[in-house]
Design a protein around this motif. Sequence first.
Motif, short mmCIF file in Angstrom:
data_model
loop_
_atom_site.label_atom_id
_atom_site.label_comp_id
_atom_site.label_asym_id
_atom_site.label_seq_id
_atom_site.Cartn_x
_atom_site.Cartn_y
_atom_site.Cartn_z
N MET A 1 0.83 -1.20 0.00
CA MET A 1 0.00 0.00 0.00
C MET A 1 0.87 1.26 0.00
O MET A 1 0.57 2.24 -0.70
N LEU A 2 1.94 1.23 0.79
CA LEU A 2 2.83 2.38 0.85
C LEU A 2 3.53 2.60 -0.48
O LEU A 2 3.70 3.75 -0.93
N GLU A 3 3.92 1.53 -1.15
CA GLU A 3 4.55 1.65 -2.47
C GLU A 3 3.58 2.24 -3.49
O GLU A 3 3.94 3.10 -4.30
N ASN A 4 2.32 1.79 -3.45
CA ASN A 4 1.31 2.33 -4.36
C ASN A 4 1.01 3.79 -4.05
O ASN A 4 0.79 4.60 -4.96
N LEU A 5 0.99 4.13 -2.77
CA LEU A 5 0.75 5.52 -2.39
C LEU A 5 1.89 6.40 -2.89
O LEU A 5 1.66 7.51 -3.39
N THR A 6 3.13 5.91 -2.75
CA THR A 6 4.28 6.68 -3.24
C THR A 6 4.18 6.89 -4.75
O THR A 6 4.42 8.00 -5.24
N ALA A 7 3.82 5.83 -5.48
CA ALA A 7 3.67 5.95 -6.93
C ALA A 7 2.55 6.93 -7.28
O ALA A 7 2.68 7.75 -8.21
N PHE A 8 1.44 6.86 -6.54
CA PHE A 8 0.31 7.76 -6.79
C PHE A 8 0.71 9.22 -6.56
O PHE A 8 0.44 10.09 -7.39
N LEU A 9 1.38 9.47 -5.43
CA LEU A 9 1.77 10.85 -5.11
C LEU A 9 2.80 11.38 -6.08
O LEU A 9 2.73 12.54 -6.51
N ARG A 10 3.78 10.54 -6.43
CA ARG A 10 4.82 10.98 -7.36
C ARG A 10 4.21 11.38 -8.70
O ARG A 10 4.51 12.44 -9.25
N ALA A 11 3.34 10.52 -9.22
CA ALA A 11 2.72 10.79 -10.52
C ALA A 11 1.79 11.99 -10.45
O ALA A 11 1.84 12.88 -11.32
N SER A 12 0.94 12.05 -9.43
CA SER A 12 -0.04 13.14 -9.35
C SER A 12 0.61 14.48 -9.08
O SER A 12 0.23 15.51 -9.67
N LEU A 13 1.62 14.53 -8.22
CA LEU A 13 2.30 15.79 -7.93
C LEU A 13 3.05 16.31 -9.15
O LEU A 13 3.06 17.52 -9.42
N GLN A 14 3.66 15.39 -9.89
CA GLN A 14 4.38 15.80 -11.10
C GLN A 14 3.42 16.39 -12.12
O GLN A 14 3.67 17.43 -12.72
N ARG A 15 2.26 15.72 -12.30
CA ARG A 15 1.27 16.23 -13.26
C ARG A 15 0.75 17.60 -12.81
O ARG A 15 0.53 18.49 -13.62
N THR A 16 0.53 17.75 -11.48
CA THR A 16 -0.01 19.00 -10.98
C THR A 16 0.98 20.14 -11.19
O THR A 16 0.61 21.26 -11.55
N ARG A 17 2.27 19.87 -10.95
CA ARG A 17 3.29 20.91 -11.15
C ARG A 17 3.37 21.29 -12.62
O ARG A 17 3.50 22.46 -12.96
N ASP A 18 3.31 20.28 -13.50
CA ASP A 18 3.39 20.56 -14.93
C ASP A 18 2.15 21.32 -15.41
O ASP A 18 2.22 22.08 -16.37
N GLY A 19 1.03 21.07 -14.74
CA GLY A 19 -0.21 21.71 -15.14
C GLY A 19 -0.84 21.10 -16.37
O GLY A 19 -1.82 21.61 -16.91
N SER A 20 -0.27 19.98 -16.85
CA SER A 20 -0.80 19.32 -18.03
C SER A 20 -0.51 17.84 -17.94
O SER A 20 0.27 17.39 -17.10
N GLY A 21 -1.12 17.08 -18.80
CA GLY A 21 -0.90 15.64 -18.83
C GLY A 21 -1.67 15.04 -19.99
O GLY A 21 -2.23 15.74 -20.83
N ASP B 1 -5.87 3.44 -28.30
CA ASP B 1 -4.56 3.96 -28.70
C ASP B 1 -4.64 5.38 -29.26
O ASP B 1 -3.73 6.19 -29.04
N ASP B 2 -5.73 5.69 -29.98
CA ASP B 2 -5.80 7.01 -30.63
C ASP B 2 -6.11 8.15 -29.67
O ASP B 2 -6.10 9.32 -30.08
N VAL B 3 -6.37 7.84 -28.39
CA VAL B 3 -6.59 8.91 -27.42
C VAL B 3 -5.55 8.86 -26.30
O VAL B 3 -5.62 9.67 -25.37
N ALA B 4 -4.60 7.95 -26.38
CA ALA B 4 -3.63 7.76 -25.29
C ALA B 4 -2.87 9.04 -24.96
O ALA B 4 -2.58 9.33 -23.80
N GLN B 5 -2.54 9.83 -25.98
CA GLN B 5 -1.78 11.06 -25.77
C GLN B 5 -2.66 12.31 -25.81
O GLN B 5 -2.15 13.43 -25.85
N HIS B 6 -3.97 12.12 -25.80
CA HIS B 6 -4.88 13.27 -25.77
C HIS B 6 -4.65 14.05 -24.48
O HIS B 6 -4.54 13.48 -23.39
N ALA B 7 -4.57 15.37 -24.59
CA ALA B 7 -4.33 16.22 -23.41
C ALA B 7 -5.47 16.05 -22.40
O ALA B 7 -6.65 16.02 -22.77
#
Length: 222
Positions: free
Chosen positions: A68-88, A120-126
């Motif tokens: 659970m802690l590993e999944n939480l770390t992965a969740f926070l790392r991914a979500s915080l990075q996306r939030t800082r970038d402001g896009s995804g 596949d055709d929407v995988a990179q959709h903003a």
Amino acid sequence: MPSLSRGAADGARDKLHDEMLRRERSERHDAETRLKLLQAQIEPHFLFNTLSNVLSLMDRDDPNARRMLENLTAFLRASLQRTRDGSGSVNDEFEVLRSYLEIQQLRFGDRLRFVLSADDDVAQHALPPLLVQPLVENAVLHGIAPREAGGTVEVTAARGASDRLQVTVKDDGVGLDESGRSGTGLTNFRERVSALYGDRGRLTLAPRDPRGLVATLDLPSQ
């Protein structure tokens, strides 16, 4: 005389243009501020609940605490990075959703199952960061959790009409009437979609046969 009138007209036009730019910047700033406030309301309770669950598992020396802690770390790392970038992208969002659902699966055990599928055709959709996550959280906590037998959450992303993006979150838990899924969470969600897309973004909720709910997020093309 005509030249003075033309100069006055040019000056008025420039002033109008400057005023429109000023208003646009002000509206954009207000929208960004509202988005940050709304996002701040969406995230903390999940974080605190997960940490509480990790501590509870650790107290029992349950090996799932580490997962659970590993999944939480992965969740926070991914979500915080996306939030800082402001896009995804759709792929980015689905990466966050997988970590979130794996955390919840550890909590609910075999009462929770999930399926994630993006064409596949929407995988990179903003897609703005953490836009879909509240809908999935809503399905888990208010659809699946109240049902003794549990159920399945299905999240799909596909190309819709007029090249629009359609993200659908389905569950076979208790329905909308039984769960009362029209509270603060969905209100905040609708406000965020409105701030991002105006009337070009739509959320529809519909009952699922024989039970559950279908939430469809319909967004403009890139």
